[in-house]
Design a protein around this motif. Structure first.
Motif, PDB file in Angstrom:
ATOM      1  N   ASP A 136       0.827  -1.201   0.000  1.00 22.15           N
ATOM      2  CA  ASP A 136       0.000   0.000   0.000  1.00 22.15           C
ATOM      3  C   ASP A 136       0.866   1.257   0.000  1.00 22.15           C
ATOM      4  OD1 ASP A 136      -2.292  -1.447  -0.075  1.00 22.15           O
ATOM      5  OD2 ASP A 136      -3.009  -0.908   1.930  1.00 22.15           O
ATOM      6  N   ALA A 137       1.995   1.220   0.703  1.00 22.54           N
ATOM      7  CA  ALA A 137       2.910   2.360   0.684  1.00 22.54           C
ATOM      8  C   ALA A 137       3.457   2.586  -0.720  1.00 22.54           C
ATOM      9  CB  ALA A 137       4.055   2.132   1.670  1.00 22.54           C
ATOM     10  N   ALA A 138       3.765   1.489  -1.427  1.00 25.88           N
ATOM     11  CA  ALA A 138       4.270   1.612  -2.796  1.00 25.88           C
ATOM     12  C   ALA A 138       3.221   2.240  -3.701  1.00 25.88           C
ATOM     13  CB  ALA A 138       4.678   0.239  -3.323  1.00 25.88           C
ATOM     14  N   ARG A 139       1.973   1.788  -3.586  1.00 27.25           N
ATOM     15  CA  ARG A 139       0.908   2.371  -4.410  1.00 27.25           C
ATOM     16  C   ARG A 139       0.682   3.837  -4.058  1.00 27.25           C
ATOM     17  NH1 ARG A 139      -3.926  -2.114  -4.551  1.00 27.25           N
ATOM     18  NH2 ARG A 139      -3.583  -2.160  -2.296  1.00 27.25           N
ATOM     19  N   ARG A 140       0.674   4.131  -2.763  1.00 26.42           N
ATOM     20  CA  ARG A 140       0.444   5.516  -2.323  1.00 26.42           C
ATOM     21  C   ARG A 140       1.550   6.447  -2.835  1.00 26.42           C
ATOM     22  NH1 ARG A 140       2.859   7.979   1.593  1.00 26.42           N
ATOM     23  NH2 ARG A 140       3.499   6.071   2.672  1.00 26.42           N
ATOM     24  N   GLU A 141       2.800   6.035  -2.659  1.00 21.93           N
ATOM     25  CA  GLU A 141       3.907   6.894  -3.072  1.00 21.93           C
ATOM     26  C   GLU A 141       3.937   7.093  -4.587  1.00 21.93           C
ATOM     27  OE1 GLU A 141       5.964   8.690  -1.464  1.00 21.93           O
ATOM     28  OE2 GLU A 141       5.805   8.012   0.610  1.00 21.93           O
ATOM     29  N   ALA A 142       3.623   6.037  -5.345  1.00 20.98           N
ATOM     30  CA  ALA A 142       3.588   6.187  -6.807  1.00 20.98           C
ATOM     31  C   ALA A 142       2.555   7.231  -7.215  1.00 20.98           C
ATOM     32  CB  ALA A 142       3.286   4.841  -7.460  1.00 20.98           C
ATOM     33  N   ILE A 143       1.408   7.214  -6.553  1.00 17.68           N
ATOM     34  CA  ILE A 143       0.360   8.183  -6.870  1.00 17.68           C
ATOM     35  C   ILE A 143       0.761   9.584  -6.412  1.00 17.68           C
ATOM     36  CG2 ILE A 143      -2.035   8.846  -6.451  1.00 17.68           C
ATOM     37  CD1 ILE A 143      -2.666   5.848  -6.111  1.00 17.68           C
ATOM     38  N   GLU A 144       1.280   9.699  -5.183  1.00 15.92           N
ATOM     39  CA  GLU A 144       1.651  11.013  -4.663  1.00 15.92           C
ATOM     40  C   GLU A 144       2.740  11.675  -5.501  1.00 15.92           C
ATOM     41  OE1 GLU A 144       0.833  10.224   0.116  1.00 15.92           O
ATOM     42  OE2 GLU A 144       2.855  10.537  -0.630  1.00 15.92           O
ATOM     43  N   GLU A 145       3.726  10.895  -5.922  1.00 11.16           N
ATOM     44  CA  GLU A 145       4.884  11.477  -6.595  1.00 11.16           C
ATOM     45  C   GLU A 145       4.717  11.613  -8.099  1.00 11.16           C
ATOM     46  OE1 GLU A 145       8.660   9.839  -5.635  1.00 11.16           O
ATOM     47  OE2 GLU A 145       8.335   9.936  -3.475  1.00 11.16           O
ATOM     48  N   THR A 146       3.884  10.749  -8.710  1.00 10.12           N
ATOM     49  CA  THR A 146       3.786  10.766 -10.181  1.00 10.12           C
ATOM     50  C   THR A 146       2.364  10.826 -10.711  1.00 10.12           C
ATOM     51  OG1 THR A 146       3.668   8.350 -10.458  1.00 10.12           O
ATOM     52  CG2 THR A 146       5.866   9.335 -10.247  1.00 10.12           C
ATOM     53  N   GLY A 147       1.364  10.532  -9.868  1.00 13.73           N
ATOM     54  CA  GLY A 147      -0.011  10.463 -10.359  1.00 13.73           C
ATOM     55  C   GLY A 147      -0.290   9.201 -11.148  1.00 13.73           C
ATOM     56  N   LEU A 148       0.570   8.195 -11.027  1.00 12.17           N
ATOM     57  CA  LEU A 148       0.454   6.959 -11.807  1.00 12.17           C
ATOM     58  C   LEU A 148       0.279   5.752 -10.897  1.00 12.17           C
ATOM     59  CD1 LEU A 148       3.456   7.592 -14.235  1.00 12.17           C
ATOM     60  CD2 LEU A 148       1.025   7.883 -14.797  1.00 12.17           C
ATOM     61  N   SER A 149      -0.347   4.733 -11.436  1.00 10.09           N
ATOM     62  CA  SER A 149      -0.398   3.426 -10.779  1.00 10.09           C
ATOM     63  C   SER A 149      -0.862   2.421 -11.822  1.00 10.09           C
ATOM     64  CB  SER A 149      -1.315   3.432  -9.557  1.00 10.09           C
ATOM     65  OG  SER A 149      -1.138   2.244  -8.794  1.00 10.09           O
ATOM     66  N   SER A 150      -1.440   1.326 -11.359  1.00  7.48           N
ATOM     67  CA  SER A 150      -1.913   0.300 -12.282  1.00  7.48           C
ATOM     68  C   SER A 150      -3.370   0.544 -12.656  1.00  7.48           C
ATOM     69  CB  SER A 150      -1.784  -1.083 -11.631  1.00  7.48           C
ATOM     70  OG  SER A 150      -2.678  -1.190 -10.534  1.00  7.48           O
ATOM     71  N   TYR A 151      -3.803  -0.136 -13.719  1.00  4.94           N
ATOM     72  CA  TYR A 151      -5.202  -0.055 -14.116  1.00  4.94           C
ATOM     73  C   TYR A 151      -6.094  -0.580 -12.990  1.00  4.94           C
ATOM     74  CZ  TYR A 151      -9.496  -0.745 -16.788  1.00  4.94           C
ATOM     75  OH  TYR A 151     -10.798  -0.716 -17.216  1.00  4.94           O
ATOM     76  N   LYS A 152      -5.667  -1.643 -12.311  1.00  3.40           N
ATOM     77  CA  LYS A 152      -6.461  -2.212 -11.224  1.00  3.40           C
ATOM     78  C   LYS A 152      -6.582  -1.232 -10.069  1.00  3.40           C
ATOM     79  CE  LYS A 152      -8.883  -5.275  -9.124  1.00  3.40           C
ATOM     80  NZ  LYS A 152     -10.228  -5.623  -9.611  1.00  3.40           N
ATOM     81  N   THR A 153      -5.493  -0.554  -9.736  1.00  7.28           N
ATOM     82  CA  THR A 153      -5.564   0.447  -8.673  1.00  7.28           C
ATOM     83  C   THR A 153      -6.545   1.546  -9.037  1.00  7.28           C
ATOM     84  OG1 THR A 153      -3.305   0.032  -7.916  1.00  7.28           O
ATOM     85  CG2 THR A 153      -4.247   2.176  -7.386  1.00  7.28           C
ATOM     86  N   ARG A 154      -6.545   1.976 -10.293  1.00  9.34           N
ATOM     87  CA  ARG A 154      -7.490   3.011 -10.721  1.00  9.34           C
ATOM     88  C   ARG A 154      -8.917   2.529 -10.552  1.00  9.34           C
ATOM     89  NH1 ARG A 154      -6.582   5.747 -16.514  1.00  9.34           N
ATOM     90  NH2 ARG A 154      -7.233   3.688 -17.264  1.00  9.34           N
TER      91      ARG A 154
END
Length: 281
Positions: A136-154
């Protein structure tokens, strides 16, 4: 952070200010293999210091919410000597994420850091919050820093009022499990690693995000404004050859970044076999 997820990163509360330094002295039961409080991630004076069967005592010199500096008294491996000046700097556990787009290019960040001369390239990185799973930290940081994640996360963020909240589970060594959830097929867990074998530095959980998609408009572009510590950064997209050259040239100037990028590139070139049980069922 649940409100933050529900609003797809439109708002986020500021990080709390670091606490004042304290000093304390503790001793350890030599029967304990380790007594560091990994499960909370908190640096509680006298209760969350790394200890092993060789630790005789620990004196905490200073600590904040993010790190603590101790002097340990440690027996030598053969038990014949005692070291009373064993400096130990523990940090809160962290994550690194290398992001890859569907076309094969990677997103890295060009920025400056306090302890690095000049500019450096880096993957996404950040510390794991207390009670938060590494994934969850990895997903959160990816979104906070880049606005990106996986299709499933979206999909999860669009359909859930509470965002993602993966329960923290633990491996045989008492550490939080870094594996990804089964439905997140575009995330790959590359492993968990100690930063400094004799001096601490926390543990880093490394990830590769493939087929990245934007979670907020402008994600991964110059139009995206990252959340967090107000460090200026520039997004750079590199192909595989450019990534290898950057790695060989030492352009990733922190060892944790270099390790994460190297493992991700080995996997991308099919030179690194998948780690066993990389997903949580």
């Amino acid at each position: 952070k649940q409100q933050f997820y529900h609003q797809l990163l439109q708002q986020q509360q500021q990080q709390p200010v670091a606490t004042a330094a304290v000093e304390t002295t503790t001793t350890t039961d030599n029967k304990d293999k380790t007594s560091f409080n990994f499960k909370t991630g908190d640096f509680t004076p006298g209760q969350s210091t790394w200890k092993s069967h060789r630790t005789l005592s620990v004196k905490t010199l200073a600590e904040t919410e993010m790190a603590r500096c101790d002097v340990h008294t440690v027996k030598s491996e053969d038990g014949q000597s005692v070291f009373d000046d064993w400096m130990f700097l523990e940090e809160r556990n962290a994550i690194n994420v290398l992001i890859q787009f569907p076309g094969g290019k990677f997103l890295v960040i060009k920025q400056e850091k306090y302890a690095i001369h000049g500019q450096t390239l880096s993957p996404v990185g950040g510390m794991i919050d207390p009670g938060e799973s590494p994934f969850d930290a990895a997903r959160r940081e990816a979104i906070e820093e880049t606005g990106l994640s996986s299709y499933k996360t979206r999909e999860i963020l669009k359909s859930s009022h509470s965002g993602f909240n993966t329960p923290v589970t633990y491996t045989g060594d008492g550490m939080p499990d870094g594996r990804v959830t089964k439905e997140e097929i575009d995330w790959l867990f590359l492993g968990k690693y100690r930063t400094a074998a004799n001096r601490g530095g926390g543990f880093t959980y490394c990830y590769l995000l493939k087929n990245a998609v934007d979670i907020v408009p402008g994600g991964g572009t110059k139009d995206f404004k990252p959340e967090g510590d107000a460090e200026s950064q520039l997004f750079v997209r590199l192909d595989r050859t450019q990534m290898l050259l950057a790695l060989a040239n030492g352009d990733f100037k922190e060892i944790k970044w270099t390790a994460t990028v190297a493992m991700a590139l080995l996997h991308d070139h099919s030179l690194l076999p998948p780690m066993g049980n990389t997903q949580i069922r």
